[in-house]
Design an enzyme around this catalytic site. Structure first.
Site, PDB file in Angstrom:
ATOM      1  N   PHE A  88       9.246   6.262 -20.643  1.00  0.00           N
ATOM      2  CA  PHE A  88      10.392   6.844 -21.347  1.00  0.00           C
ATOM      3  C   PHE A  88      11.311   7.609 -20.389  1.00  0.00           C
ATOM      4  O   PHE A  88      12.294   8.211 -20.802  1.00  0.00           O
ATOM      5  CB  PHE A  88       9.914   7.751 -22.479  1.00  0.00           C
ATOM      6  N   ARG A 130      -2.348   9.728 -15.418  1.00  0.00           N
ATOM      7  CA  ARG A 130      -2.703  10.602 -16.544  1.00  0.00           C
ATOM      8  C   ARG A 130      -3.293  11.931 -16.084  1.00  0.00           C
ATOM      9  O   ARG A 130      -3.579  12.794 -16.892  1.00  0.00           O
ATOM     10  CB  ARG A 130      -3.745   9.931 -17.443  1.00  0.00           C
ATOM     11  N   HIS A 145       1.629   9.404 -16.797  1.00  0.00           N
ATOM     12  CA  HIS A 145       0.926   8.354 -17.548  1.00  0.00           C
ATOM     13  C   HIS A 145       1.503   6.981 -17.193  1.00  0.00           C
ATOM     14  O   HIS A 145       1.769   6.148 -18.049  1.00  0.00           O
ATOM     15  CB  HIS A 145       1.037   8.605 -19.049  1.00  0.00           C
ATOM     16  N   GLU A 204      15.277  11.453 -24.656  1.00  0.00           N
ATOM     17  CA  GLU A 204      15.117  11.445 -23.199  1.00  0.00           C
ATOM     18  C   GLU A 204      16.439  11.318 -22.450  1.00  0.00           C
ATOM     19  O   GLU A 204      16.630  11.932 -21.400  1.00  0.00           O
ATOM     20  CB  GLU A 204      14.175  10.307 -22.781  1.00  0.00           C
TER      21      GLU A 204
END
Lengths: 282, 329
Positions: B95, B180, B121, B70
């Protein structure tokens, strides 16, 4: 870039002179700041001058020229050695350097792309540079441009995990237009790289990551020219890393090889000694 | 608004056949891709769950999968932006806005580059995956970065509208914080008008007794709370504060003066998130009102299916209504 030279000898001599100029200006500018990166700038001086006076395609009158080669200093703390060169080749008046590190100046220890013409990225956080280069090289590919992205890193920088993420991605993306340059001066802030946190064998590691690796003496201008002139074509599918064997503090005897000079401030007497050695050096 | 009933035995927040349909960035970019060759997209082995792959399918030469890296992805996006591209970077919020925070700050926010970061998410949407996959810190982290715009759209329509605006006119880096994609819709798509404009809060229901200011998935739940409160004789205003930074301060101050009570609701730690941002506005204004931040009270979530977690933490309509009543009783 424009051929400034009538003969190869002229060119080599001029690049050597400009490396000296970079070192002398580094001493002058750091004397304003009272603290700066001598050692890691001096180890890159010939790399800087070879790039800007022979290798890179750029236009000082059009700093954002879309097709220019890019140069990013992962080791952004060497910027003090590049600013004088950018002024010398015409990106901005040399007088602007006199503001170095003063309140509101464009010129700090680390370079700012939004304040300084000729700086292609704002670096300073060690380990980002090669990732930036991956992005620039992908951008060139999307745009079907033929420029290269040259990314200078220190050997200490290779301790950053992100460098290896970037190395992996450059090989996976087959970025033949990306050139990493490692200024292997073998010291970091706290000590000798090999003793503090060993990054060797550098060449084997990069080759195993899928890179074309070339060794060169990073202070030998003729050798540097030869390496840069013989890079694989931009269209090739393997990135190249130029591993430059260098000396921290090169050009000033009492600084050479010493990690203590990574960041320092020279007193008046030492400034005189250092200038005399650089001017007398070859 | 719609009033679907959740299925308690699944861990989906929406009908499973319509999984992730509210993750509209990829589809929106695919639609814009031909007219905007500057769009590129980057993912980190989560191109499919983030639905960024919807763009990648159409424009494979402008879609880059960085694998599980990432920091490299975010920084490479910055490099791409310097070549005139508008990179869209998507991965799970934990992340992105948390793991890659330093890269976002130094390589994206500080140089003020046109990178669009999409943390999906977020909050506790990953349910029983646990706190490693939850992100209840990303608003606090990203809103403290100068130059950064922080947006938490209520649903897929809002996401699509603001993604489109970010391509066509918006300058500077943006962090989109989305769930999500299985949440219930708040907005019905309207070809005639844009309902979500970056920086402009939406007053979804008017009210006089209390204002609920929510963002992201909690906007729909706040509307449900307002319905329940209405049945009990309490008139609640609901504000969709999709843009947390820069905040629509006028909407906040007006609501404080007109309703006398403000409840903020977010799927985030109450330390540093939407509630903190609203509190900052209120404390520097001449408005006086009752005030409460509702969200995660400086804690990590229990393990559980999302439906049960939202209920447990009073982040569903019923829970929000109970917190609202407590504030104004």
């Amino acid at each position: 870039m424009t051929n400034l030279f009538s003969t190869t000898t002229d060119k080599v001599e001029l690049i050597k002179e400009k490396a000296k100029m970079s070192r002398l200006e580094t001493i002058r500018l750091i004397s304003y700041a009272k603290s700066g990166h001598y050692g890691s700038s001096f180890s890159s001086s010939e790399i800087f001058s070879t790039l800007y006076y022979h290798v890179l395609n750029y236009d000082p009158k059009n700093p954002q020229w879309k097709s220019r080669d890019r140069f990013v200093m992962g080791k952004g703390h060497s910027a003090v050695g590049v600013y004088p060169i950018l002024a010398d080749v015409g990106f901005f008046p040399k007088k602007e350097l006199d503001t170095y590190t003063q309140l509101g100046s464009a010129f700090g220890d680390h370079p700012d792309m939004n304040k300084i013409k000729g700086i292609d990225f704002s670096s300073g956080s060690i380990g980002h540079g090669l990732s930036v280069g991956v992005g620039m090289s992908l951008g060139a590919r999307v745009d079907e441009e033929k420029y290269r992205s040259f990314i200078l890193m220190g050997d200490g920088e290779l301790q950053e995990g992100q460098v290896w993420e970037a190395a992996m991605s450059a090989a996976s993306f087959k970025l033949g237009n990306l050139v990493a340059i490692v200024d292997n001066n073998k010291v970091t802030v706290d000590g000798v790289t090999e003793e503090l946190m060993n990054v060797n064998p550098i060449k084997d590691k990069w080759e195993s990551f899928g890179w074309n690796v070339v060794d060169v003496d990073g202070h030998d201008v003729e050798a540097l020219i030869e390496v840069f002139e013989n890079l694989p074509p931009v269209e090739s599918d393997v990135p190249t890393m130029i591993l430059c064997d260098t000396v921290a503090g090169k050009g000033v005897s009492f600084m050479e090889h010493g990690f203590e000079w990574h960041v320092a401030n020279l007193g008046e007497d030492d400034i005189k000694k250092a200038i005399a050695e650089i001017e007398g050096g070859n | 608004m719609t009033t679907h009933t959740f299925h308690e035995d699944t861990w989906e927040l929406f009908k499973s056949l319509e999984m992730s349909k509210q993750l509209t960035a990829g589809a929106t970019l695919a639609k814009l891709g031909n007219d905007h060759p500057e769009i590129v997209a980057l993912c980190a082995d989560l191109g499919k769950p983030t639905r960024l792959y919807d763009f990648g399918k159409e424009f494979p030469e402008r879609f880059f999968n960085f694998g599980l890296a990432e920091k490299n992805m975010v920084t490479a996006a910055a490099g791409l932006a310097t070549t005139g591209k508008i990179p869209f970077v998507a991965t799970y919020a934990s992340f992105l806005g948390v793991l890659a925070a330093e890269n976002i700050k130094t390589a994206v926010a500080y140089p003020n580059l046109n990178v669009r970061l999409i943390g999906t998410h977020t909050g506790i949407a990953m349910g029983f995956y646990g706190s490693s996959h939850h992100a209840t810190e990303d608003i606090a982290i990203t809103r403290s970065m100068a130059n950064m715009t922080v947006i938490s759209p209520a649903d897929g329509v809002a996401m699509a509208e603001m993604v489109e605006e970010s391509v066509k006119t918006y300058q500077g880096p943006i962090y989109f914080r989305v769930s999500r994609g299985r949440e219930e819709p708040v907005y019905q798509k309207d070809e005639e008008r844009v309902q979500n404009v970056i920086g402009k809060a939406n007053i979804l229901t008017d009210g006089t007794d209390i204002t609920i200011i929510a963002c992201g998935i909690e906007v729909g739940e706040a509307l449900k709370a307002a319905d329940q409160l209405s049945a009990e004789g309490i008139s609640a205003r609901v504000i969709d504060m999709h843009t947390i930074k820069p905040m629509d301060t006028e909407a906040v101050i007006t609501a404080a003066k007109e309703t006398g009570a403000i409840l903020t609701v977010e799927e985030h730690n109450i330390q540093g998130g939407l509630g903190s941002a609203v509190a900052e506005v209120l404390m520097e204004s001449d408005a006086q009102c009752k005030f409460k931040r509702h969200g995660f009270y400086d804690e990590y979530s229990l393990i559980g299916k999302p439906y049960h977690l939202y209920k447990h933490y009073k982040l569903d309509g019923e829970g929000i209504a109970s917190v609202a009543k407590e504030l104004i009783k």
